[in-house]
Design a protein around this motif. Sequence first.
Motif: not given
Length: 175
Positions: A69-76, A78-94
Amino acid sequence: MLMKSIVTGLAGTALLATVAIAQTPPAATTDKAAPAATATTTTASGQWRTSKMDGLKVYNEANENIGTINDLLMDKNGDIKIAVIGVGGFLGMGEHLVAVPYEKLKFVNEPVAYTGTGANTGARPAGTTTGAATGTDRPAATASTSSASKWYPDHAVFNASKDELKNMPQFKYAE
């Protein structure tokens, strides 16, 4: 000459002392008792810190590590609606970022149990995660006090493979 210096020094000290006395607040003259200080604390038992969710590992139903999980996005509200997931890469690159609905994630307090032999490659044998595919939605209740007091779950479960996540449209922050 010496006497003049001593008198000047004493006069200066007296002036500074009167300035300091003038700046001290006057003592309260009312007979009202000061209100008693209450030592109340707020506890948030069963709540998770969002700062601890960043970097939380995400596994699929087959116990394969599919991202973090890289980030959590919420609506106005304050309810969390979206989880941003990082897939693949190495140390955040790619790394490929994808947005998934938050309610599609299942959170588990127990760690992934790896019982296989050989190198740990991130893939887990099926059936080794305790409680990962129970179908219960967050928060997962546990009897363990150590996992409950961590303020964050051990990992998340999302029903997709790493390739399926990589094939999803890439998430980009609007600028």
